[in-house]
Scaffold this motif. Structure first.
Motif: not given
Length: 279
Positions: A225-228, A235-246, A248-257
């Motif tokens: 989960s994004p919280e875990l 890091v921040e995490c967004t749940h996406l869906t892989h366009p080919t396989t369907g 779970l795909l995780l997109a990461f970004s730095p946690t804001p200071p």
């Protein structure tokens, strides 16, 4: 059937606690992943299965039998390890390395027989390295060496496969190729992974470790989960869906200071330096 069960396992190395009261199970034909930050105890937990380290508390069971009651040969007949260290010995051929997987089934004075030879050849064919059998191991790429280690595990003919960061140091093509190969083996698998997207794509269930403790377990979409991910990996995490396989795909970004709070005295060092320069 439960192939592997760890109950209340704690491990100390040099008197330092590394793993604390860990519980996990791997059922027959399951692919289970261990994830967590560096130093969280993943590889140490894996090493308790084949008794490279012994826990100071708890129980490790293979097919219901405590590993402390089993010989190394008996453990090797039930569990095969693919480790993360690259094979660099130039004096061994690919066939030599894979043939080591037959050792648990041979007596101390036994020679390699027809059944052993067939097992080695079948394993090499399974990983598409049959034509490489006479090559010196040191001449292979990192991905090819990892496939040799998988072939050794196949030749070992053990129902449980243990993988310790098998994609470490591999490029993306070699890593995906290796994980696809493991998927086709249809063996019970416990795998330590750093890449959370690999873990989400190739594992039925995950256990998350932090500071030597299991903090979560379950299907990847529930566990990661994004919280875990924010709490455990920072890091921040967004749940996406892989366009080919369907999948779970995780997109990461730095946690804001964090916003400086002068009233509390909780001011980052950089802000303090700016303030002093401005005086």
């Amino acid at each position: 059937m439960t192939r592997l069960q760890l109950a209340g396992v704690s491990v100390e190395l040099g008197g330092v606690p590394i793993v604390t009261e860990c519980d996990l199970e791997v059922g027959d034909n399951e692919r289970v992943g261990l994830v967590g930050p560096n130093g969280s105890g993943k590889s140490t937990l894996l090493r308790t299965v084949f008794r490279a380290v012994d826990p100071v508390a708890g129980r490790v069971a293979l097919d219901g039998d405590d590993v402390r009651s089993l010989s190394q040969r008996q453990i090797a007949r039930r569990a095969a390890l693919v480790h993360q260290e690259p094979v660099t010995d130039f004096d061994f051929t690919v066939e030599d390395i894979v043939a080591l997987g037959r050792a648990p089934w041979q007596g101390p004075f036994d020679r390699t027989g027809p059944a052993d030879h067939d097992a080695v050849m079948n394993a090499l064919a399974r990983v598409n390295l049959l034509d490489y059998r006479s090559r010196q191991i040191g001449t292979l790429s990192g991905g090819e060496k990892q496939r040799v280690l998988v072939a050794r595990a196949i030749a070992q003919d053990s129902p449980l496969l243990l993988l310790d960061e098998p994609t470490n140091h591999l490029d993306i093509h070699a890593a995906l190729d290796l994980l696809e190969l493991v998927r086709t083996l249809e063996r019970t698998t416990l795998c330590v992974l750093h890449d959370l997207n690999f873990a989400a794509s190739y594992c039925d269930r995950l256990y998350v470790l932090k500071a030597g403790r299991v903090v979560a377990g379950g299907p990847p979409a529930d566990v990661l989960s994004p919280e875990l991910v924010r709490d455990i990996f920072g890091v921040e995490c967004t749940h996406l869906t892989h366009p080919t396989t369907g999948q779970l795909l995780l997109a990461f970004s730095p946690t804001p200071p964090r916003t400086p709070d002068p009233a509390s005295g909780n001011v980052p060092l950089g802000e303090k330096m700016k303030s002093r320069v401005g005086q």
